[in-house]
Design a protein around this motif. Sequence first.
Motif, PDB file in Angstrom:
ATOM      1  N   TRP A   1       0.841  -1.195   0.000  1.00 18.03           N
ATOM      2  CA  TRP A   1       0.000   0.000   0.000  1.00 18.03           C
ATOM      3  C   TRP A   1       0.879   1.248   0.000  1.00 18.03           C
ATOM      4  O   TRP A   1       1.842   1.341   0.743  1.00 18.03           O
ATOM      5  N   LYS A   2       0.521   2.209  -0.834  1.00 17.28           N
ATOM      6  CA  LYS A   2       1.269   3.461  -0.929  1.00 17.28           C
ATOM      7  C   LYS A   2       0.330   4.630  -0.685  1.00 17.28           C
ATOM      8  O   LYS A   2      -0.820   4.618  -1.121  1.00 17.28           O
ATOM      9  N   GLU A   3       0.843   5.644  -0.007  1.00 16.64           N
ATOM     10  CA  GLU A   3       0.039   6.830   0.278  1.00 16.64           C
ATOM     11  C   GLU A   3       0.133   7.807  -0.889  1.00 16.64           C
ATOM     12  O   GLU A   3       1.156   7.930  -1.551  1.00 16.64           O
TER      13      GLU A   3
ATOM     14  N   LYS B   1      -4.687   5.663   0.629  1.00 14.85           N
ATOM     15  CA  LYS B   1      -3.738   4.591   0.352  1.00 14.85           C
ATOM     16  C   LYS B   1      -4.161   3.864  -0.915  1.00 14.85           C
ATOM     17  O   LYS B   1      -5.345   3.590  -1.126  1.00 14.85           O
TER      18      LYS B   1
ATOM     19  N   ARG C   1      -8.324   3.247  -0.354  1.00 19.13           N
ATOM     20  CA  ARG C   1      -8.915   3.182   0.979  1.00 19.13           C
ATOM     21  C   ARG C   1      -8.438   4.359   1.811  1.00 19.13           C
ATOM     22  O   ARG C   1      -7.366   4.923   1.568  1.00 19.13           O
ATOM     23  N   ASP C   2      -9.247   4.707   2.794  1.00 19.22           N
ATOM     24  CA  ASP C   2      -8.936   5.809   3.701  1.00 19.22           C
ATOM     25  C   ASP C   2      -8.121   5.283   4.872  1.00 19.22           C
ATOM     26  O   ASP C   2      -8.542   4.337   5.543  1.00 19.22           O
ATOM     27  N   PRO C   3      -6.948   5.856   5.132  1.00 17.93           N
ATOM     28  CA  PRO C   3      -6.155   5.374   6.281  1.00 17.93           C
ATOM     29  C   PRO C   3      -6.883   5.463   7.606  1.00 17.93           C
ATOM     30  O   PRO C   3      -6.658   4.660   8.514  1.00 17.93           O
TER      31      PRO C   3
END
Length: 283
Positions: free
Chosen positions: A237-239, A253, A277-279
């Motif tokens: 997963w990357k921001e 993410k 997706r929302d962290p």
Amino acid sequence: MRNSERSLLDRGKQSSPVPIHASGNMAGKHFSAYHCFWSRSKWSALAIAHILARLIVRAVPGDEVVLVVDDTTERRKGPKVHGVGCHRDAVRSTEKHVVLCFGHKWVVTTILVKFSFAARPWALPVLVDLYRPAKQEEADRKRHRTLIDCARLHVHYLVRWFPNKRFVLIGDGGYSSVELARFCVNRKVELVGRLRLDSVLYAPPPARKPGQRGRPAQKGGRINSPQQEAKSPDADWKEAVVTWYGGKQQIVKLLTGTALRYSPRIRPVPVRWVLVRDPEGKL
């Protein structure tokens, strides 16, 4: 061009009815005045769409034109109303409860245009087609045209009208089919749509061995779906910072990968899937 596609394009040249009330009360006249105007002579909805599309494309800077395709249901009933069918009402329906209504289902393709006086881009419609139920098409001895067929027809005309432009087509899950994706790939149009989490994906075909006989493989073995990749402990997963509703900057993410989508009798289509997706787990 296949005979089925040629028949589809020939049908697209026919005039289709246009909902008059969509213009609202701009002219301030009774709707019968519009009926009198359009009934006085022959006219082509396709020619009007071409003129309208040229005016709108002029307002789009650069070579990239973003299209949005969707269908909407207009409530209509009566024994003499042309093209009426029983359709799902997307506004009143939910995932657990489906609401059906009688009326017209219109497939609309719009062009996104950004104006200085608006915070969000405007979706200006240029092509509209009436979807008719299969039984009505059979009664008229015509080939049934699906929602995907209408979207393909719209893309075909826009690519033909503006060969120097690069198009990006956006649609919901109903327009994320392999058939439409292959159609767009053949015309160098990028398709962005909603993919199911449990979608069946395949790896690229393996390299052929020296002296190997038989037809070359079109796809490799089945690989993990986006849902399986998201549950994997090794998921990368990357921001990223994206522009959210209202122009707000939101940190999300992303998890992405490449694969092939396949459907019988259609050549596999390469896709890049992206999970967001929302962290914080709120959005």
